[in-house]
Write a protein that holds these residues in place. Structure first.
Motif, PDB file in Angstrom:
ATOM      1  N   SER A 196      47.387  29.668  41.843  1.00  0.00           N
ATOM      2  CA  SER A 196      47.058  28.266  42.116  1.00  0.00           C
ATOM      3  C   SER A 196      45.700  28.152  42.807  1.00  0.00           C
ATOM      4  O   SER A 196      44.893  27.281  42.478  1.00  0.00           O
ATOM      5  CB  SER A 196      48.145  27.632  42.998  1.00  0.00           C
ATOM      6  N   ILE A 197      45.453  29.057  43.763  1.00  0.00           N
ATOM      7  CA  ILE A 197      44.155  29.074  44.452  1.00  0.00           C
ATOM      8  C   ILE A 197      43.044  29.411  43.462  1.00  0.00           C
ATOM      9  O   ILE A 197      41.990  28.778  43.436  1.00  0.00           O
ATOM     10  CB  ILE A 197      44.173  30.093  45.615  1.00  0.00           C
ATOM     11  N   PHE A 198      43.304  30.410  42.612  1.00  0.00           N
ATOM     12  CA  PHE A 198      42.317  30.844  41.618  1.00  0.00           C
ATOM     13  C   PHE A 198      41.942  29.707  40.658  1.00  0.00           C
ATOM     14  O   PHE A 198      40.767  29.559  40.294  1.00  0.00           O
ATOM     15  CB  PHE A 198      42.857  32.038  40.835  1.00  0.00           C
ATOM     16  N   LEU A 199      42.917  28.899  40.265  1.00  0.00           N
ATOM     17  CA  LEU A 199      42.658  27.820  39.289  1.00  0.00           C
ATOM     18  C   LEU A 199      41.647  26.804  39.819  1.00  0.00           C
ATOM     19  O   LEU A 199      40.823  26.290  39.065  1.00  0.00           O
ATOM     20  CB  LEU A 199      43.963  27.124  38.908  1.00  0.00           C
ATOM     21  N   PHE A 200      41.706  26.518  41.121  1.00  0.00           N
ATOM     22  CA  PHE A 200      40.709  25.609  41.706  1.00  0.00           C
ATOM     23  C   PHE A 200      39.307  26.200  41.571  1.00  0.00           C
ATOM     24  O   PHE A 200      38.348  25.495  41.245  1.00  0.00           O
ATOM     25  CB  PHE A 200      41.026  25.337  43.181  1.00  0.00           C
TER      26      PHE A 200
ATOM     27  N   GLU B 259      38.382  28.448  39.314  1.00  0.00           N
ATOM     28  CA  GLU B 259      38.076  28.513  37.881  1.00  0.00           C
ATOM     29  C   GLU B 259      37.592  27.158  37.363  1.00  0.00           C
ATOM     30  O   GLU B 259      36.711  27.096  36.500  1.00  0.00           O
ATOM     31  CB  GLU B 259      39.329  28.962  37.117  1.00  0.00           C
ATOM     32  N   LYS B 260      38.145  26.079  37.886  1.00  0.00           N
ATOM     33  CA  LYS B 260      37.765  24.733  37.451  1.00  0.00           C
ATOM     34  C   LYS B 260      36.508  24.220  38.148  1.00  0.00           C
ATOM     35  O   LYS B 260      36.045  23.122  37.845  1.00  0.00           O
ATOM     36  CB  LYS B 260      38.922  23.763  37.704  1.00  0.00           C
ATOM     37  N   GLY B 261      35.987  25.001  39.089  1.00  0.00           N
ATOM     38  CA  GLY B 261      34.793  24.581  39.818  1.00  0.00           C
ATOM     39  C   GLY B 261      35.066  23.585  40.924  1.00  0.00           C
ATOM     40  O   GLY B 261      34.133  22.972  41.455  1.00  0.00           O
ATOM     41  N   GLU B 262      36.329  23.444  41.312  1.00  0.00           N
ATOM     42  CA  GLU B 262      36.688  22.531  42.414  1.00  0.00           C
ATOM     43  C   GLU B 262      36.631  23.323  43.724  1.00  0.00           C
ATOM     44  O   GLU B 262      37.661  23.687  44.308  1.00  0.00           O
ATOM     45  CB  GLU B 262      38.071  21.942  42.175  1.00  0.00           C
ATOM     46  N   TYR B 263      35.435  23.573  44.204  1.00  0.00           N
ATOM     47  CA  TYR B 263      35.259  24.522  45.301  1.00  0.00           C
ATOM     48  C   TYR B 263      35.795  24.009  46.635  1.00  0.00           C
ATOM     49  O   TYR B 263      36.279  24.800  47.451  1.00  0.00           O
ATOM     50  CB  TYR B 263      33.788  24.918  45.420  1.00  0.00           C
ATOM     51  N   LEU B 264      35.715  22.709  46.884  1.00  0.00           N
ATOM     52  CA  LEU B 264      36.280  22.162  48.117  1.00  0.00           C
ATOM     53  C   LEU B 264      37.796  22.322  48.115  1.00  0.00           C
ATOM     54  O   LEU B 264      38.392  22.784  49.106  1.00  0.00           O
ATOM     55  CB  LEU B 264      35.902  20.687  48.275  1.00  0.00           C
ATOM     56  N   ASN B 265      38.424  21.982  46.994  1.00  0.00           N
ATOM     57  CA  ASN B 265      39.876  22.162  46.876  1.00  0.00           C
ATOM     58  C   ASN B 265      40.241  23.645  46.935  1.00  0.00           C
ATOM     59  O   ASN B 265      41.312  24.001  47.437  1.00  0.00           O
ATOM     60  CB  ASN B 265      40.389  21.552  45.572  1.00  0.00           C
ATOM     61  N   PHE B 266      39.354  24.488  46.410  1.00  0.00           N
ATOM     62  CA  PHE B 266      39.571  25.937  46.482  1.00  0.00           C
ATOM     63  C   PHE B 266      39.648  26.388  47.937  1.00  0.00           C
ATOM     64  O   PHE B 266      40.565  27.133  48.318  1.00  0.00           O
ATOM     65  CB  PHE B 266      38.440  26.661  45.755  1.00  0.00           C
ATOM     66  N   LEU B 267      38.721  25.931  48.769  1.00  0.00           N
ATOM     67  CA  LEU B 267      38.715  26.308  50.188  1.00  0.00           C
ATOM     68  C   LEU B 267      39.945  25.768  50.913  1.00  0.00           C
ATOM     69  O   LEU B 267      40.566  26.468  51.713  1.00  0.00           O
ATOM     70  CB  LEU B 267      37.439  25.798  50.864  1.00  0.00           C
ATOM     71  N   ILE B 268      40.313  24.524  50.609  1.00  0.00           N
ATOM     72  CA  ILE B 268      41.496  23.935  51.246  1.00  0.00           C
ATOM     73  C   ILE B 268      42.761  24.678  50.822  1.00  0.00           C
ATOM     74  O   ILE B 268      43.662  24.925  51.632  1.00  0.00           O
ATOM     75  CB  ILE B 268      41.602  22.435  50.891  1.00  0.00           C
ATOM     76  N   SER B 269      42.819  25.058  49.538  1.00  0.00           N
ATOM     77  CA  SER B 269      44.019  25.721  49.019  1.00  0.00           C
ATOM     78  C   SER B 269      44.239  27.097  49.644  1.00  0.00           C
ATOM     79  O   SER B 269      45.370  27.583  49.700  1.00  0.00           O
ATOM     80  CB  SER B 269      43.927  25.849  47.494  1.00  0.00           C
TER      81      SER B 269
ATOM     82  N   PRO C 197      40.694  37.444  45.189  1.00  0.00           N
ATOM     83  CA  PRO C 197      39.451  38.054  44.697  1.00  0.00           C
ATOM     84  C   PRO C 197      39.636  38.833  43.401  1.00  0.00           C
ATOM     85  O   PRO C 197      38.759  38.809  42.521  1.00  0.00           O
ATOM     86  CB  PRO C 197      39.038  38.995  45.844  1.00  0.00           C
ATOM     87  N   PHE C 198      40.779  39.494  43.247  1.00  0.00           N
ATOM     88  CA  PHE C 198      41.030  40.266  42.029  1.00  0.00           C
ATOM     89  C   PHE C 198      41.361  39.343  40.860  1.00  0.00           C
ATOM     90  O   PHE C 198      41.067  39.676  39.702  1.00  0.00           O
ATOM     91  CB  PHE C 198      42.152  41.282  42.273  1.00  0.00           C
ATOM     92  N   MET C 199      41.962  38.184  41.152  1.00  0.00           N
ATOM     93  CA  MET C 199      42.163  37.177  40.109  1.00  0.00           C
ATOM     94  C   MET C 199      40.810  36.673  39.605  1.00  0.00           C
ATOM     95  O   MET C 199      40.615  36.481  38.398  1.00  0.00           O
ATOM     96  CB  MET C 199      42.976  36.001  40.656  1.00  0.00           C
ATOM     97  N   ILE C 200      39.867  36.473  40.533  1.00  0.00           N
ATOM     98  CA  ILE C 200      38.527  35.996  40.149  1.00  0.00           C
ATOM     99  C   ILE C 200      37.794  37.060  39.339  1.00  0.00           C
ATOM    100  O   ILE C 200      37.188  36.770  38.309  1.00  0.00           O
ATOM    101  CB  ILE C 200      37.729  35.613  41.413  1.00  0.00           C
TER     102      ILE C 200
ATOM    103  N   LEU D 225      48.221  41.206  35.223  1.00  0.00           N
ATOM    104  CA  LEU D 225      48.495  42.645  35.332  1.00  0.00           C
ATOM    105  C   LEU D 225      47.335  43.398  35.975  1.00  0.00           C
ATOM    106  O   LEU D 225      47.539  44.241  36.848  1.00  0.00           O
ATOM    107  CB  LEU D 225      48.798  43.237  33.948  1.00  0.00           C
ATOM    108  N   ALA D 226      46.116  43.090  35.535  1.00  0.00           N
ATOM    109  CA  ALA D 226      44.948  43.767  36.114  1.00  0.00           C
ATOM    110  C   ALA D 226      44.806  43.440  37.597  1.00  0.00           C
ATOM    111  O   ALA D 226      44.444  44.306  38.402  1.00  0.00           O
ATOM    112  CB  ALA D 226      43.685  43.364  35.359  1.00  0.00           C
ATOM    113  N   SER D 227      45.113  42.210  37.975  1.00  0.00           N
ATOM    114  CA  SER D 227      45.036  41.809  39.384  1.00  0.00           C
ATOM    115  C   SER D 227      46.051  42.575  40.226  1.00  0.00           C
ATOM    116  O   SER D 227      45.750  42.995  41.347  1.00  0.00           O
ATOM    117  CB  SER D 227      45.278  40.308  39.525  1.00  0.00           C
TER     118      SER D 227
END
Length: 211
Positions: A20-24, A26-36, A54-57, A64-66
């Motif tokens: 869920s954190i990674f999706l923010f 990925e979508k470029g919602e960086y403020l929501n990323f920090l809040i999440s 970080p491994f998701m990014i 699996l790789a993460s």
């Protein structure tokens, strides 16, 4: 490379929160990323999912790789710090390397003592070993660098598995403070140092009460 098992049980909660954190991001919602980073978590109120992000990014959301990279990262930290602990206990370099590698092959290091991957214990053990390593240093509170690393890993240990971390470290820390460190720091300074973690624990508590 052979272990391709997907997470189950508590591990799913950690992966779900991390994704869920990674999706923010990925979508470029960086403020929501920090809040999440502060708000996204499973039913366990710990910080382990943050270390998966970080491994998701890096893997663009490859689950699996993460999982594999998270395990390799924390296993590597554990083995390196085990080497440093053995070396600090006056073993020579070769004996320290061999001892660290043997213990590093154990179930407790590889999977945190759990039967399935991606449990918070893999990070908890790495952080706990790092905390113990800095507690071993006789000049801990005389060296600003050592003190900062100790505080960092002690905090990460508590953030990863709070009850286990407190049960293991608080008695040891209390004995060491009063037996070793009171020689060069005052009781008032000790109380002042304890004030900060207590204050921030309450701050975290109130941040959950008033989200």
């Amino acid at each position: 490379f052979e272990n391709l098992q997907l997470p189950i049980s508590d591990s799913v909660e950690y992966m779900d929160a991390a994704y869920s954190i990674f999706l923010f991001f990925e979508k470029g919602e960086y403020l929501n990323f920090l809040i999440s980073i502060f708000n996204e978590r499973g039913w366990r109120p710990i910080a382990f999912q943050i270390f998966i992000v970080p491994f998701m990014i890096i893997t663009s959301g490859n689950i699996l790789a993460s999982i594999l990279m998270t395990h390799v990262f924390f296993n590597t930290i554990s083995v390196i710090i085990l080497y440093k602990i053995f070396y600090a206990l006056k073993l020579n370099k070769y004996s320290s390397v061999i001892s660290a590698l043997i213990i590093g092959l154990s179930f407790n290091i590889m999977f945190g003592g759990q039967p399935i991957p991606l449990f918070a214990e893999i990070a908890f053990i790495a952080f706990l070993l790092c905390t113990i390593y800095f507690l071993m240093k006789s000049n801990l509170f005389k060296s600003k660098k050592n003190s900062r690393f100790f505080i960092l890993f002690f905090s990460l240990t508590i953030l990863t598995r709070p009850i286990e971390g407190l049960v293991i470290l608080i008695p040891v820390l209390g004995i060491l403070i009063f037996k070793r460190y009171t020689r060069y720091i005052s009781f008032r300074e000790i109380l002042g140092g304890l004030f900060y973690p207590i204050f921030f624990i309450w701050l975290l508590f109130f941040s959950r009460v008033f989200p």
